[in-house]
Design a protein around this motif. Structure first.
Motif, PDB file in Angstrom:
ATOM      1  N   UNK A  35       0.968  -1.120   0.031  1.00  0.00           N
ATOM      2  CA  UNK A  35       0.081   0.063   0.130  1.00  0.00           C
ATOM      3  C   UNK A  35       0.888   1.241  -0.095  1.00  0.00           C
ATOM      4  N   UNK A  36       0.256   2.159  -0.631  1.00  0.00           N
ATOM      5  CA  UNK A  36       1.222   3.576  -0.901  1.00  0.00           C
ATOM      6  C   UNK A  36       1.576   4.136   0.402  1.00  0.00           C
ATOM      7  N   UNK A  45       2.547  11.991   4.856  1.00  0.00           N
ATOM      8  CA  UNK A  45       1.557  12.793   4.944  1.00  0.00           C
ATOM      9  C   UNK A  45       0.849  13.213   3.613  1.00  0.00           C
ATOM     10  N   UNK A  46       1.516  13.416   2.689  1.00  0.00           N
ATOM     11  CA  UNK A  46       1.017  13.794   1.338  1.00  0.00           C
ATOM     12  C   UNK A  46       0.632  12.586   0.834  1.00  0.00           C
ATOM     13  N   UNK A  73      -3.577   8.706  -1.348  1.00  0.00           N
ATOM     14  CA  UNK A  73      -3.870   7.240  -1.389  1.00  0.00           C
ATOM     15  C   UNK A  73      -5.590   7.144  -0.869  1.00  0.00           C
ATOM     16  N   UNK A  74      -5.781   8.004   0.105  1.00  0.00           N
ATOM     17  CA  UNK A  74      -7.148   7.942   0.538  1.00  0.00           C
ATOM     18  C   UNK A  74      -8.123   8.502  -0.394  1.00  0.00           C
ATOM     19  N   UNK A  75      -7.638   9.455  -0.975  1.00  0.00           N
ATOM     20  CA  UNK A  75      -8.363  10.480  -1.613  1.00  0.00           C
ATOM     21  C   UNK A  75      -8.582   9.937  -3.095  1.00  0.00           C
ATOM     22  N   UNK A  89      -8.032   2.049   2.856  1.00  0.00           N
ATOM     23  CA  UNK A  89      -8.631   2.357   4.469  1.00  0.00           C
ATOM     24  C   UNK A  89     -10.098   2.337   4.495  1.00  0.00           C
ATOM     25  N   UNK A  90     -10.723   2.587   3.018  1.00  0.00           N
ATOM     26  CA  UNK A  90     -12.216   2.841   3.171  1.00  0.00           C
ATOM     27  C   UNK A  90     -12.568   1.302   3.897  1.00  0.00           C
ATOM     28  N   UNK A  91     -13.677   1.666   4.604  1.00  0.00           N
ATOM     29  CA  UNK A  91     -14.624   0.554   5.154  1.00  0.00           C
ATOM     30  C   UNK A  91     -13.482  -0.723   5.943  1.00  0.00           C
ATOM     31  N   UNK A  92     -12.655  -0.006   6.572  1.00  0.00           N
ATOM     32  CA  UNK A  92     -11.510  -0.879   7.451  1.00  0.00           C
ATOM     33  C   UNK A  92     -12.259  -0.825   8.569  1.00  0.00           C
ATOM     34  N   UNK A  93     -11.494  -1.622   9.553  1.00  0.00           N
ATOM     35  CA  UNK A  93     -11.954  -1.782  11.084  1.00  0.00           C
ATOM     36  C   UNK A  93     -11.643  -0.492  11.826  1.00  0.00           C
ATOM     37  N   UNK A  94     -12.227  -0.389  12.961  1.00  0.00           N
ATOM     38  CA  UNK A  94     -11.899   0.517  13.784  1.00  0.00           C
ATOM     39  C   UNK A  94     -10.455   0.717  14.299  1.00  0.00           C
TER      40      UNK A  94
END
Length: 401
Positions: free
Chosen positions: A110-111, A355-356, A361-363, A368-373
Motif C-alpha cells: 500500500x502507498x 503525510x502527502x 492514497x485515501x483520496x 482504508x475505506x470500510x476498514x476496522x476501527x
C-alpha cells in the motif's frame, strides 16, 4: 550560482520538496493500478528525473559569477574532484535501487504504509549519520526526539499494514465464490483499456464502492502487479530494503558536497550542490535504465515479459510517468539546496512525505475505506507521529558556517 543562505529559505525549500516528493509516488501508483507495467513507467520517470537535474545545474548552478570556494557548475566539471563525484554517484545508485523497490512495495503493502516505513527507516539511520557528518550543527536535544517519533511511526506503519490486510481478508472471505469467478471472468486486458480508463475514468473499479470486496477483486483484475495470494512478508521485505537504501543517499550526498573525510586534494573546492546533484542524478538514471531493461525481459513478481520495442510504443499514461519524474527531480533538488544551508539532518524532515502520500492514497485510491476501527486508530496515530516528527526536525535546523 544561486545559494540558499537563510534559514527561512531553507525551510521553504523543504516544504516545497515535501509536497513534490509526496505526490510523485501517487502518480506511479495510479498507473500501476490502471494496468501499466512498472518497467515502462519507471523508464519514463527516469528520463525526466535526470533532465530536471540537468536543468537545475545549467540554471541555478550557472547564475552569476562563481568564486574559487564555490565555482559554477561548468567550471567544476573539469576540476580534480573525482572522490567527491564517487560519493555523489553512490548516493544516486542507492536512491535508484530504493525507488525501484518501492514501486513494487506500493502494490504489495500500500502507498501510505510503504512511505511511512521507508521514510522512518531513512530518518532513523540517515538523520543520525547526517547529524555527525554536519559537525552537529543541528540541536541534538530537538533532533533526536524527532527521530524517536519516526521510529514509533515505523512500528505503527507495520501495524496498520497488518491490520488492513486482515480487514481485506475478512472482506474477501465474505464474497461468494461465484461472485469472485464472475468478476474474474469479466475482467479485461488492463493494457489494452488503459487509455480509455485514463481519459474517462470509467473502468470497472470506479463502478464499485471503494473498500468493498468487489472493489478489491476488480482492482486486482486490472492492475499490473497481482497481489492476491502473495505473502505479506514479501512486501515488507521489499519495503525495508528500500528504506535502507533511502537512508544512505543523503549521507552520501552530504559527504560529496562537504568532504568531511578530506578525500580531495589541497586547494580543490568542494562540489557545489548543483554539481553533486548532476552526478547523483546521472548515476541514478544509468542504474534505472539498466535494471528496468533487464526487468523487461526478466520480470519479477509474476509480471508479464515485454520488450524495449513494446515500451517505446506504450504511450498509455506516459505523460503521467514523465510528470512523476519532474516532481521527484525538483523535490530532490530542493531538499539538497535546503540541506546545504540548514543541515542535511534537518532536511530529512521531507521524509514526512507520507503525510502527502496518505492524502492521495485515501483520496484517489480508496485505501482504508470500510476498514476496522482498529485500523483507523492505528492510521491516525501514525499520521500524528509524522506531524510531530516533521515539526521537531524542522525546529532542529541550524546554519552551516
Amino acid at each position: 550560482m544561486y545559494v540558499v543562505e537563510s534559514k527561512g529559505g531553507a525551510i521553504a525549500c523543504m516544504l516545497i520538496a515535501l509536497s513534490f516528493l509526496g505526490t510523485w509516488p501517487a502518480v506511479l501508483t495510479m498507473l500501476e493500478r490502471r494496468g501499466r507495467l512498472p518497467q515502462h513507467t519507471y523508464l519514463d520517470y527516469s528520463i525526466t528525473n535526470f533532465l530536471v537535474a540537468v536543468l537545475i545545474a545549467f540554471t541555478f548552478g550557472q547564475i552569476g559569477s562563481g568564486t574559487h570556494e564555490m565555482p559554477n557548475f561548468l567550471t567544476q566539471l573539469s576540476q580534480d574532484n573525482f572522490p567527491s563525484v564517487l560519493f555523489a554517484m553512490a548516493g544516486g545508485i542507492v536512491l535508484s535501487l530504493g525507488n525501484l523497490a518501492t514501486q513494487y512495495a506500493w502494490a504489495l503493502v500500500g502507498l501510505s504504509v510503504t512511505e511511512v516505513i521507508t521514510s522512518s527507516i531513512t530518518v532513523v539511520i540517515g538523520t543520525t549519520l547526517n547529524y555527525f557528518l554536519d559537525d552537529r550543527i543541528n540541536r541534538a536535544e530537538v533532533l533526536f526526539p524527532g527521530v524517536a517519533c519516526f521510529l514509533i511511526a515505523v512500528c505503527l506503519g507495520s501495524a496498520v499494514h497488518t491490520s488492513n490486510a486482515a480487514d481485506n481478508k475478512v472482506k474477501l472471505d465474505s464474497l461468494p465464490s461465484d461472485k469472485k469467478d464472475g468478476e474474474k471472468a469479466s475482467s479485461v486486458n488492463p493494457i489494452e483499456n488503459l487509455s480509455k480508463d485514463m481519459e474517462n475514468g470509467n473502468g470497472s473499479a470506479e463502478k464499485t464502492k471503494a473498500g468493498t470486496a468487489e472493489f478489491l477483486v476488480q482492482l486486482e483484475n486490472r492492475r499490473s502487479i497481482k497481489v492476491f495470494g502473495k505473502k505479506t512478508y514479501i512486501g515488507l521485505v521489499i519495503t525495508f530494503f528500500a528504506g535502507f537504501c533511502f537512508s544512505l543517499f543523503v549521507p552520501a550526498f552530504n559527504v560529496a558536497t562537504n568532504d568531511q573525510w578530506n578525500t580531495l586534494k589541497k586547494g580543490v573546492p568542494h562540489l557545489v550542490v548543483y554539481t553533486a546533484f548532476f552526478y547523483f542524478s546521472a548515476s541514478c538514471f544509468v542504474i534505472a535504465i539498466i535494471l528496468n531493461i533487464i526487468f523487461l525481459y526478466r520480470p519479477i513478481l509474476g509480471l508479464p515479459k515485454t520488450t524495449f520495442k513494446a515500451y517505446l510504443n506504450d504511450w498509455n499514461g506516459r505523460g503521467w510517468a514523465l510528470l512523476a519524474g519532474v516532481l521527484c527531480g525538483f523535490g530532490n533538488g530542493l531538499q539538497f539546496m535546503g540541506g546545504q544551508a540548514a543541515g542535511y539532518a534537518a532536511a530529512d524532515s521531507v521524509q514526512a512525505l507520507p503525510l502527502v502520500s496518505t492524502f492521495w492514497a485515501i483520496l484517489l485510491f480508496g485505501e482504508y475505506r470500510k476498514s476496522s476501527r482498529r485500523t483507523y486508530v492505528l492510521l491516525i496515530s501514525m499520521l500524528f507521529m509524522f506531524i510531530a516528527a516533521v515539526a521537531i526536525l524542522m525546529a532542529s535546523s541550524g546554519h552551516r558556517k
